[in-house]
Design a protein around this motif. Structure first.
Motif, PDB file in Angstrom:
ATOM      1  N   THR A   1      -4.877  37.656  -6.347  1.00 27.97           N
ATOM      2  CA  THR A   1      -3.615  38.406  -6.311  1.00 27.97           C
ATOM      3  C   THR A   1      -3.412  39.065  -4.956  1.00 27.97           C
ATOM      4  O   THR A   1      -2.307  39.015  -4.390  1.00 27.97           O
ATOM      5  N   ASP A   2      -4.461  39.676  -4.418  1.00 28.91           N
ATOM      6  CA  ASP A   2      -4.350  40.318  -3.098  1.00 28.91           C
ATOM      7  C   ASP A   2      -3.977  39.298  -2.026  1.00 28.91           C
ATOM      8  O   ASP A   2      -3.137  39.574  -1.167  1.00 28.91           O
ATOM      9  N   LEU A   3      -4.598  38.119  -2.078  1.00 33.10           N
ATOM     10  CA  LEU A   3      -4.305  37.091  -1.083  1.00 33.10           C
ATOM     11  C   LEU A   3      -2.854  36.644  -1.154  1.00 33.10           C
ATOM     12  O   LEU A   3      -2.174  36.579  -0.124  1.00 33.10           O
ATOM     13  N   ILE A   4      -2.353  36.351  -2.351  1.00 34.85           N
ATOM     14  CA  ILE A   4      -0.975  35.848  -2.432  1.00 34.85           C
ATOM     15  C   ILE A   4       0.032  36.940  -2.098  1.00 34.85           C
ATOM     16  O   ILE A   4       1.078  36.664  -1.523  1.00 34.85           O
ATOM     17  N   ARG A   5      -0.281  38.174  -2.397  1.00 34.15           N
ATOM     18  CA  ARG A   5       0.629  39.267  -1.997  1.00 34.15           C
ATOM     19  C   ARG A   5       0.720  39.368  -0.472  1.00 34.15           C
ATOM     20  O   ARG A   5       1.790  39.605   0.068  1.00 34.15           O
ATOM     21  N   ARG A   6      -0.407  39.197   0.196  1.00 39.41           N
ATOM     22  CA  ARG A   6      -0.434  39.285   1.670  1.00 39.41           C
ATOM     23  C   ARG A   6       0.208  38.079   2.340  1.00 39.41           C
ATOM     24  O   ARG A   6       0.844  38.208   3.379  1.00 39.41           O
TER      25      ARG A   6
ATOM     26  N   HIS B   1       2.825  33.314  -7.106  1.00 42.69           N
ATOM     27  CA  HIS B   1       3.823  34.323  -6.731  1.00 42.69           C
ATOM     28  C   HIS B   1       5.201  33.769  -7.082  1.00 42.69           C
ATOM     29  O   HIS B   1       5.518  32.626  -6.749  1.00 42.69           O
ATOM     30  N   PRO B   2       6.052  34.539  -7.742  1.00 37.42           N
ATOM     31  CA  PRO B   2       7.386  34.033  -8.090  1.00 37.42           C
ATOM     32  C   PRO B   2       8.275  33.897  -6.853  1.00 37.42           C
ATOM     33  O   PRO B   2       8.091  34.605  -5.857  1.00 37.42           O
TER      34      PRO B   2
ATOM     35  N   ILE C   1       3.218  38.480 -10.535  1.00 36.75           N
ATOM     36  CA  ILE C   1       2.302  37.398 -10.208  1.00 36.75           C
ATOM     37  C   ILE C   1       1.604  36.983 -11.500  1.00 36.75           C
ATOM     38  O   ILE C   1       1.130  37.827 -12.255  1.00 36.75           O
ATOM     39  N   GLN C   2       1.551  35.674 -11.743  1.00 36.42           N
ATOM     40  CA  GLN C   2       1.018  35.149 -12.996  1.00 36.42           C
ATOM     41  C   GLN C   2      -0.176  34.230 -12.760  1.00 36.42           C
ATOM     42  O   GLN C   2      -0.219  33.487 -11.770  1.00 36.42           O
TER      43      GLN C   2
ATOM     44  N   ARG D   1       6.050  27.787   1.822  1.00 38.26           N
ATOM     45  CA  ARG D   1       4.760  27.600   2.496  1.00 38.26           C
ATOM     46  C   ARG D   1       3.580  27.914   1.582  1.00 38.26           C
ATOM     47  O   ARG D   1       2.687  27.102   1.422  1.00 38.26           O
ATOM     48  N   HIS D   2       3.542  29.125   1.039  1.00 39.96           N
ATOM     49  CA  HIS D   2       2.399  29.561   0.240  1.00 39.96           C
ATOM     50  C   HIS D   2       2.908  30.282  -1.007  1.00 39.96           C
ATOM     51  O   HIS D   2       3.546  31.317  -0.892  1.00 39.96           O
ATOM     52  N   HIS D   3       2.624  29.733  -2.188  1.00 38.30           N
ATOM     53  CA  HIS D   3       3.017  30.425  -3.415  1.00 38.30           C
ATOM     54  C   HIS D   3       1.901  30.476  -4.457  1.00 38.30           C
ATOM     55  O   HIS D   3       2.044  31.127  -5.476  1.00 38.30           O
ATOM     56  N   ILE D   4       0.774  29.804  -4.186  1.00 30.19           N
ATOM     57  CA  ILE D   4      -0.382  29.835  -5.087  1.00 30.19           C
ATOM     58  C   ILE D   4      -1.603  30.288  -4.297  1.00 30.19           C
ATOM     59  O   ILE D   4      -1.800  29.855  -3.153  1.00 30.19           O
TER      60      ILE D   4
END
Length: 142
Positions: A16-21, A85-86, A95-96, A27-30
């Motif tokens: 979760t921390d990685l996808i939030r950052r 990330h939605p 985030i799911q 480009r990046h959603h997972i």
């Protein structure tokens, strides 16, 4: 979602921390986080490309990084989780936890055959073995 054991909650938090950052539209959603038997946590970020075949899943990036860092027979991967990330247009912006795709299930059976995969099943988190997610795996003939 249900509560996780502390060690699995640490995986969820790392992903979760990685996808939030690093979330970026197109480009990046997972993001994925895995743990090895020694307790090391390794993360990976999905690499989306304009040519879909060149895209790389977060799970594959995490497994590749773990292998580069020494994971393997002496320190196998024991658990993995992936989060999504939605997109900005989605109503639900939380985030799911998401399931690995079929290709990643195959890759996990190859590189982490005894690992647990943490999934969101009807709103509750549960873990499954890689064989549960991909039964009757293809094997090369000797």
């Amino acid at each position: 979602m249900s509560a996780l054991p502390a060690e699995d909650d640490a995986l969820l938090q790392a992903a979760t921390d990685l996808i939030r950052r690093r979330y970026a539209v197109g480009r990046h959603h997972i993001a994925a986080a895995l743990r090895t038997r020694s307790g090391k946590i390794v993360t990976g970020l999905h690499l989306d490309t304009y040519v879909g075949r060149a895209s790389v899943c977060a799970e594959a990036v995490a497994v590749g990084q773990a292998m580069a860092d020494g994971a393997g027979a002496a320190d196998p991967i024991t658990a993995i989780i992936s989060v999504r990330h939605p997109r900005p247009t989605e109503a639900n912006q939380s985030i799911q936890v998401v399931a690995p795709c079929g290709i990643c299930r195959e890759m996990l059976r190859d590189f982490a055959p005894d690992a647990r995969v943490i999934l969101n099943v009807d709103g509750a988190l549960a873990s499954y073995g890689t064989a549960d997610l991909l039964p009757l795996k293809y094997h090369r003939q000797p």
